[in-house]
Design an enzyme around this catalytic site. Structure first.
Site, PDB file in Angstrom:
ATOM      1  N   LYS A 111      16.397  38.736 -22.836  1.00 26.46           N
ATOM      2  CA  LYS A 111      14.935  38.822 -22.692  1.00 26.46           C
ATOM      3  C   LYS A 111      14.212  37.842 -23.604  1.00 26.46           C
ATOM      4  O   LYS A 111      13.113  37.410 -23.298  1.00 26.46           O
ATOM      5  CB  LYS A 111      14.451  40.253 -22.943  1.00 26.46           C
ATOM      6  N   LYS A 192      21.522  43.288 -12.578  1.00 27.88           N
ATOM      7  CA  LYS A 192      21.275  44.718 -12.394  1.00 27.88           C
ATOM      8  C   LYS A 192      19.893  44.954 -11.784  1.00 27.88           C
ATOM      9  O   LYS A 192      18.970  44.167 -12.002  1.00 27.88           O
ATOM     10  CB  LYS A 192      21.435  45.465 -13.722  1.00 27.88           C
ATOM     11  N   LYS A 195      13.317  47.197 -13.265  1.00 23.29           N
ATOM     12  CA  LYS A 195      11.892  47.411 -13.013  1.00 23.29           C
ATOM     13  C   LYS A 195      11.139  46.106 -13.094  1.00 23.29           C
ATOM     14  O   LYS A 195      10.149  45.904 -12.440  1.00 23.29           O
ATOM     15  CB  LYS A 195      11.300  48.355 -14.067  1.00 23.29           C
TER      16      LYS A 195
HETATM   17  P1  ATP Z   1      13.343  46.984 -17.533  1.00 25.67           P
HETATM   18  O1  ATP Z   1      13.805  46.235 -16.342  1.00 25.67           O
HETATM   19  O2  ATP Z   1      11.860  47.100 -17.636  1.00 25.67           O
HETATM   20  O3  ATP Z   1      14.025  46.579 -18.790  1.00 25.67           O
HETATM   21  P2  ATP Z   1      15.032  49.067 -16.627  1.00 25.67           P
HETATM   22  O4  ATP Z   1      14.826  49.150 -15.174  1.00 25.67           O
HETATM   23  O5  ATP Z   1      16.229  48.416 -17.154  1.00 25.67           O
HETATM   24  O6  ATP Z   1      13.744  48.472 -17.284  1.00 25.67           O
HETATM   25  P3  ATP Z   1      14.907  51.213 -18.593  1.00 25.67           P
HETATM   26  O7  ATP Z   1      13.663  51.974 -18.780  1.00 25.67           O
HETATM   27  O8  ATP Z   1      15.184  50.150 -19.553  1.00 25.67           O
HETATM   28  O9  ATP Z   1      14.926  50.557 -17.133  1.00 25.67           O
HETATM   29  O10 ATP Z   1      16.122  52.203 -18.457  1.00 25.67           O
HETATM   30  C1  ATP Z   1      16.068  53.596 -18.236  1.00 25.67           C
HETATM   31  C2  ATP Z   1      17.466  54.090 -17.949  1.00 25.67           C
HETATM   32  O11 ATP Z   1      17.910  53.612 -16.695  1.00 25.67           O
HETATM   33  C3  ATP Z   1      18.506  53.612 -18.981  1.00 25.67           C
HETATM   34  O12 ATP Z   1      19.394  54.674 -19.292  1.00 25.67           O
HETATM   35  C4  ATP Z   1      19.234  52.514 -18.270  1.00 25.67           C
HETATM   36  O13 ATP Z   1      20.575  52.382 -18.704  1.00 25.67           O
HETATM   37  C5  ATP Z   1      19.196  53.000 -16.839  1.00 25.67           C
HETATM   38  N1  ATP Z   1      19.267  51.892 -15.895  1.00 25.67           N
HETATM   39  C6  ATP Z   1      18.395  50.845 -15.814  1.00 25.67           C
HETATM   40  N2  ATP Z   1      18.749  50.008 -14.835  1.00 25.67           N
HETATM   41  C7  ATP Z   1      19.872  50.526 -14.274  1.00 25.67           C
HETATM   42  C8  ATP Z   1      20.706  50.114 -13.187  1.00 25.67           C
HETATM   43  N3  ATP Z   1      20.466  49.009 -12.501  1.00 25.67           N
HETATM   44  N4  ATP Z   1      21.774  50.883 -12.884  1.00 25.67           N
HETATM   45  C9  ATP Z   1      22.042  52.015 -13.572  1.00 25.67           C
HETATM   46  N5  ATP Z   1      21.285  52.454 -14.595  1.00 25.67           N
HETATM   47  C10 ATP Z   1      20.208  51.734 -14.952  1.00 25.67           C
END
Ligand code: ATP
Ligand code: LTN
Length: 328
Positions: A111, A192, A195
Site C-alpha cells: 500500500k 485478492k 474493498k
Molecule cells: P481493503 O481492501 O480496504 O484493505 P479488505 O477488503 O482487505 O480492505 P479488511 O477490512 O482489511 O478488508 O478485512 C476484513 C477481514 O476480511 C480480514 O479478516 C481480512 O483478512 C478478510 N479478508 C479481506 N479480503 C479477503 C479476501 N479476499 N478473502 C478472504 N478474506 C478476506
C-alpha cells in the site's frame, strides 16, 4: 470462555471475501466464546479518505455485520475510535515494536509502494492492530489469510512486552478458515478480492443485486483450457470459483471439481446461483436494519461501553507494568 476479537475496516462495501474469510467465523464464534468485534475506523484513515464517506461507511459496515448474523445479545459490536485505549495502548506498543519489523510488513510495502509521502499512520497500522487485539486479553483472532503476518507481529510484540515487563499480555492465536480464507478478484484472480480494488468488476459486494452478481461471475477470468480442476498455481481463476462455491455450499473445492465437465459454463452457473441464494437472507435483513439507524447507533453505544470496561482493566495492568503513575 475463550475471548475472541476481530476487526474490519470501513473502507468500502463489505464483499464476499470479507464474509467468507472472516465474518462467517465471527458469527459462528458468538456462542461458544466471549466475542468482541470492531469496525476499525482509525485504520481506515491511514490512507487518504473522504470524511463524510467514512462516517457513512462506518455505520453501514456495522449494519452489514448485524445483517450477516452478529447478534448484540451474544457478542460485543463497537467502533474502534469510541474506545480510547486503542490509541493509548498503541503508543506504549510503539515503544516495543521496531522499525525493522514494521518495514517487513508486506501490506505496508504494497500500500505504501515505497513512497516518502506515505503517512506514518500507514506504517504504524500493524501496531494499532496489535493494540486492538491485546487490549482485550484476546485468545483467538478470526481473520482471512492476508492478516497472517500482522497476527504474527501482534504475538511477537506481546511476547517481547512480557519478557521486558513481566507477564502482562495474553498472546493471541490466529484462526484462519480452511476454505475461503483467500477469495481472489474475479477479474484478476492473482490479486485478492478487496474493498479498495481499482475496478469493481472483480468484486462481489454483499449487497450487489442478483443480476450483477451473475454477470460478474459469468465474466470471471479463467484460462484457455476446459478442465475443471482445483490447482491454485496453474488455474487461479477456476480454483477461485471452486473455492467460492465450496465455501457457500460447505463442500470441499477439490471434490466439487469432479461435478463439472466440458468447459467452465456449468461451474460459473452453479457458482452464481449458489452465491445469489446464499446472500438473499442477508440482503433482506440489511433492508430491515436500514430502516432503523437509531437502533444501530444504540447497539454501537452499548458495545463501546462493554468494550471499554474490559480495555480499561488491561490498560491499567500495562501502565503499571511499564511504570506509568496510576491516574489520579
Ligand atoms: P481493503 O481492501 O480496504 O484493505 P479488505 O477488503 O482487505 O480492505 P479488511 O477490512 O482489511 O478488508 O478485512 C476484513 C477481514 O476480511 C480480514 O479478516 C481480512 O483478512 C478478510 N479478508 C479481506 N479480503 C479477503 C479476501 N479476499 N478473502 C478472504 N478474506 C478476506
Ligand atoms: N488489519 C485488519 C483489520 C483489523 C483487525 C484488527 C483484524 C484491524 N484491527 C484486529 C483483527 C484484529 C484487516 O483486515 N485488514
Amino acid at each position: 470462555m475463550a475471548r475472541v476479537f476481530s476487526g474490519i475496516q470501513p473502507t468500502g462495501d463489505m464483499h464476499l471475501g470479507n464474509y467468507l474469510g472472516a465474518v462467517r467465523q465471527w458469527v459462528a464464534d458468538q456462542d461458544a466464546h466471549d466475542a468482541l468485534y470492531c469496525v476499525v475506523d482509525l485504520h481506515a484513515i491511514t490512507l487518504p479518505h473522504d470524511p463524510a464517506e467514512l462516517a457513512a461507511r462506518t455505520r453501514r459496515t456495522a449494519m452489514l455485520l448485524l445483517a450477516a448474523g452478529l447478534d448484540p445479545h451474544r457478542c460485543t459490536l463497537f467502533v474502534q475510535s469510541h474506545v480510547r485505549v486503542h490509541t493509548e495502548l498503541t503508543w506504549v506498543l510503539n515503544c516495543v515494536a521496531t522499525m525493522g519489523e514494521l518495514r517487513r510488513m508486506t501490506q505496508f510495502k504494497d500500500k505504501g509502494q515505497g513512497q516518502e509521502s506515505v503517512s506514518v499512520g500507514l506504517f504504524d497500522y500493524p501496531v494499532l492492530m496489535a493494540a486492538d487485539i491485546l487490549a482485550y486479553d484476546t485468545d483467538r483472532v478470526p481473520v482471512g489469510d492476508d492478516q497472517r503476518q500482522h497476527l504474527e507481529l501482534a504475538r511477537d510484540i506481546a511476547l517481547r512486552f512480557n519478557h521486558r515487563f513481566g507477564e502482562t499480555l495474553v498472546v493471541p492465536e490466529a484462526a484462519i478458515p480452511p476454505v475461503g480464507a483467500r477469495i481472489m478478484d474475479l477479474a484478476n484472480p492473482t490479486a485478492k478480492m478487496s474493498k479498495s480494488a481499482e475496478s469493481p468488476t472483480g468484486t462481489i459486494a454483499l449487497l450487489d443485486d442478483p443480476k450483477s452478481i451473475t454477470k460478474r461471475i459469468k465474466s470471471a477470468v479463467t484460462d484457455s483450457e476446459t478442465e475443471v480442476r482445483f490447482d491454485v498455481a496453474a488455474k487461479p481463476g477456476v480454483s477461485n470459483l471452486l473455492s467460492i462455491l465450496g465455501a457457500v455450499t460447505g463442500r470441499d473445492p477439490e471434490t466439487l471439481a469432479g461435478d463439472f465437465t466440458g468447459g467452465y459454463g456449468g461451474l460459473k452457473t452453479a457458482t452464481a446461483e449458489a452465491v445469489v441464494e446464499f446472500l438473499a437472507p442477508l440482503q433482506e435483513r440489511y433492508r430491515d436494519l436500514e430502516a432503523d439507524p437509531a437502533g444501530v447507533d444504540a447497539v454501537l453505544g452499548e458495545g463501546a461501553a462493554k468494550a471499554e470496561a474490559i480495555a480499561d482493566g488491561v490498560m491499567a495492568r500495562v501502565r503499571d507494568a511499564v511504570g506509568l503513575l496510576p491516574r489520579p
